[in-house]
Write an enzyme that holds these catalytic residues in place. Structure first.
Site, PDB file in Angstrom:
ATOM      1  N   GLY A   1       0.872  -1.178   0.000  1.00  0.00           N
ATOM      2  CA  GLY A   1       0.000   0.000   0.000  1.00  0.00           C
ATOM      3  C   GLY A   1       0.907   1.226   0.000  1.00  0.00           C
TER       4      GLY A   1
ATOM      5  CE1 TYR B   1      -1.405   4.376  13.556  1.00  0.00           C
ATOM      6  CE2 TYR B   1      -1.013   5.735  11.624  1.00  0.00           C
ATOM      7  CZ  TYR B   1      -1.738   4.763  12.275  1.00  0.00           C
ATOM      8  OH  TYR B   1      -2.785   4.168  11.627  1.00  0.00           O
TER       9      TYR B   1
ATOM     10  CB  CYS C   1     -10.962  22.748  18.277  1.00  0.00           C
ATOM     11  SG  CYS C   1     -11.138  23.618  19.798  1.00  0.00           S
TER      12      CYS C   1
HETATM   13  N1  LLP Z   1      -2.209  -6.236   3.465  1.00  0.00           N
HETATM   14  C1  LLP Z   1      -2.914  -6.255   4.609  1.00  0.00           C
HETATM   15  C2  LLP Z   1      -3.647  -7.457   4.983  1.00  0.00           C
HETATM   16  C3  LLP Z   1      -2.938  -5.118   5.426  1.00  0.00           C
HETATM   17  O1  LLP Z   1      -3.624  -5.154   6.564  1.00  0.00           O
HETATM   18  C4  LLP Z   1      -2.226  -3.957   5.031  1.00  0.00           C
HETATM   19  C5  LLP Z   1      -2.250  -2.747   5.864  1.00  0.00           C
HETATM   20  C6  LLP Z   1      -1.525  -3.981   3.824  1.00  0.00           C
HETATM   21  C7  LLP Z   1      -1.535  -5.149   3.067  1.00  0.00           C
HETATM   22  C8  LLP Z   1      -0.747  -2.795   3.293  1.00  0.00           C
HETATM   23  O2  LLP Z   1       0.266  -2.393   4.138  1.00  0.00           O
HETATM   24  P1  LLP Z   1       1.280  -1.222   3.677  1.00  0.00           P
HETATM   25  O3  LLP Z   1       2.078  -1.738   2.503  1.00  0.00           O
HETATM   26  O4  LLP Z   1       0.463  -0.066   3.289  1.00  0.00           O
HETATM   27  O5  LLP Z   1       2.127  -0.948   4.858  1.00  0.00           O
HETATM   28  N2  LLP Z   1      -2.734   3.491   8.925  1.00  0.00           N
HETATM   29  C9  LLP Z   1      -1.412   2.941   9.151  1.00  0.00           C
HETATM   30  C10 LLP Z   1      -1.153   1.686   8.350  1.00  0.00           C
HETATM   31  C11 LLP Z   1      -2.187   0.604   8.599  1.00  0.00           C
HETATM   32  C12 LLP Z   1      -1.954  -0.567   7.705  1.00  0.00           C
HETATM   33  C13 LLP Z   1      -3.083  -1.518   7.777  1.00  0.00           C
HETATM   34  N3  LLP Z   1      -2.883  -2.671   6.963  1.00  0.00           N
HETATM   35  C14 LLP Z   1      -0.385   4.023   8.835  1.00  0.00           C
HETATM   36  O6  LLP Z   1      -0.756   5.110   8.400  1.00  0.00           O
HETATM   37  O7  LLP Z   1       0.814   3.801   9.036  1.00  0.00           O
END
Ligand code: LLP
Length: 405
Positions: free
Chosen positions: A263, A304, A330
């Site tokens: 992602g 975070y 706010c």
């Molecule tokens: N696959 C699964 C099953 C996942 O749960 C996730 C992310 C991904 C792939 C993709 O992960 P990435 O490549 O984006 O790291 N909001 C948090 C990140 C939460 C990720 C949730 N799952 C942040 O802003 O760091």
């Protein structure tokens, strides 16, 4: 990291006003290419659409060659289909999944990747004789902060190896076909150490399933937040998979499909948020620099403690000063950047908050009744296209359906 020039940023400000998210199309394409080049052999890239679900952006990734979409909700499944992905190019990895959502996803023809024995048993009862994928918890996690680690003992995600017998029992009872096995250890890791351990553990579990079509090692590949930071080497990650997969394939005498679900890696660095300085408060030892964005748009620092580099585009060569950069929300936690050195800001300056392409857009809120960020896609020749419009007051209120004003 994408950082538009002052002239381009100023043009965008004049045309679309601030705050505004600016996304580089060439950088999105470059990231897909980097992934496709590093992970060649039999590896499919399923983009985790939760990171950024703007269809214009997903379409750029699609045209650049991603193979599929990783989804977590029925609406993400529907969106992936609308963008043109077929059912077999979509995987659904829900959590705390209701029977009705499982049914909706299954009826879309999309395979479920199931992460608890409760969901597996309920799914088997409703849809016996069906292909599924199982999400295991490999008991090793990694990520930017504890909050985004998704394997180990303090997470709700995945089935532990100790439940393997129960999994087999449920599978036999409902004649399910385990077509995939999956893990995702967390978000934002920079070395292969933990990742490779998870690969080994998952491959060890994969031995027990004869009908496997793919093994999915999830996403989580770390991105660059600081200019001096060395980017991860995807070749290291490719190597950490390939040698173990080669042994696995040799043992089974067939080639298994490998999947990854990046992602952040594909979208984070391609976006910069432009914001204007509205207010300087200088009665503190470290002045507060107030802007027209905030935690409603960029929640990662508050949630975070994440670092997002900020440049003062109006004074790129100027002297630096230590400041707190805050938003117009706010809340005391409404920080964009805490105690950072930046070219001394003045009211009216144009700031660029870098690396805001993943999760910032999808985790936005209407808090304080402020609109989401508009988004502008920038092409190679610096031409711009508005790909998300800023909602006005009526549009925000109309969705509540209250008409009795
Ligand atoms: N696959 C699964 C099953 C996942 O749960 C996730 C992310 C991904 C792939 C993709 O992960 P990435 O490549 O984006 O790291 N909001 C948090 C990140 C939460 C990720 C949730 N799952 C942040 O802003 O760091």
């Amino acid at each position: 990291m994408y950082q538009p020039s002052f002239d381009l940023a100023q043009n965008i400000k004049e045309q679309y006003s601030t705050p505004v998210a600016v996304i580089s199309k060439p950088m999105l394409e470059e990231k897909v290419k980097a992934m496709k080049t590093a992970f060649k052999k039999n590896t499919k890239i399923f983009y985790a659409i939760k990171a950024n679900n703007n269809p214009h952006i997903v379409n750029v990734l699609k045209n650049a060659g991603i193979d599929g979409i990783d989804t977590v909700s029925i609406n993400e499944v529907k969106l992936a289909k609308k963008i043109g992905f077929t059912s077999d190019q979509i995987i659904y990895t829900g959590s705390s999944c209701s029977d009705s959502e499982m049914t909706d996803v299954h009826n879309e023809g999309v395979m479920l990747n199931i992460g608890s024995t409760s969901e597996l048993a309920r799914f088997g009862k409703i849809f016996p004789n069906t292909k599924v994928s199982i999400r295991f918890n490999p008991q090793v996690g990694d990520g930017e902060t504890a909050a985004v680690i998704t394997a180990g003992d303090s997470t709700k995600f995945g089935i532990k190896a100790s439940k393997l017998d129960e999994v087999k029992q449920i599978v036999a009872e409902h004649n399910l076909i385990i077509a995939g096995i999956h893990c995702h250890i967390g978000s934002g890791f920079y070395t292969t150490e933990q990742f490779e351990k998870a690969v080994i553990r998952i491959l060890d579990q994969a031995k027990d399933f004869a009908n496997l079509e793919f093994i999915d090692f999830g996403g989580g590949f770390g991105v660059q937040y600081k200019k001096e930071q060395t980017p991860i080497d995807l070749n290291d990650f490719a190597a950490s998979i390939e040698k173990h997969i080669a042994e696995f394939n040799a043992h089974n005498q067939k080639e298994i499909e490998v999947r990854l679900e990046p992602g952040k890696y594909l979208v984070m660095q391609a976006c910069t948020t432009l914001t204007s300085v509205t207010t300087i408060k200088d009665e503190y030892a470290i002045p507060f620099v107030g802007t027209d964005t905030g935690m409603n748009h960029i929640i990662r620092p508050a949630l975070y403690g994440s670092y997002h580099h900020v440049e003062n585009l109006s004074k790129l060569d100027g002297e630096k000063q230590k400041v707190n950069i805050v938003g117009n929300i706010c809340e005391s936690d409404d920080f964009i950047a805490e105690e950072v050195e930046i070219q001394t800001p003045a009211e009216g300056d144009l700031l660029a908050v870098l690396t805001t392409g993943a999760y910032c857009p999808t985790m936005q809120s209407f808090y304080n009744l402020r609109a989401f960020l508009p988004e502008v896609l920038v092409d190679e020749d610096n031409s711009t296209t508005l790909i998300r419009k800023r909602m006005n007051f009526d549009e925000m209120i109309n969705q509540l359906g209250f008409t009795d004003f």
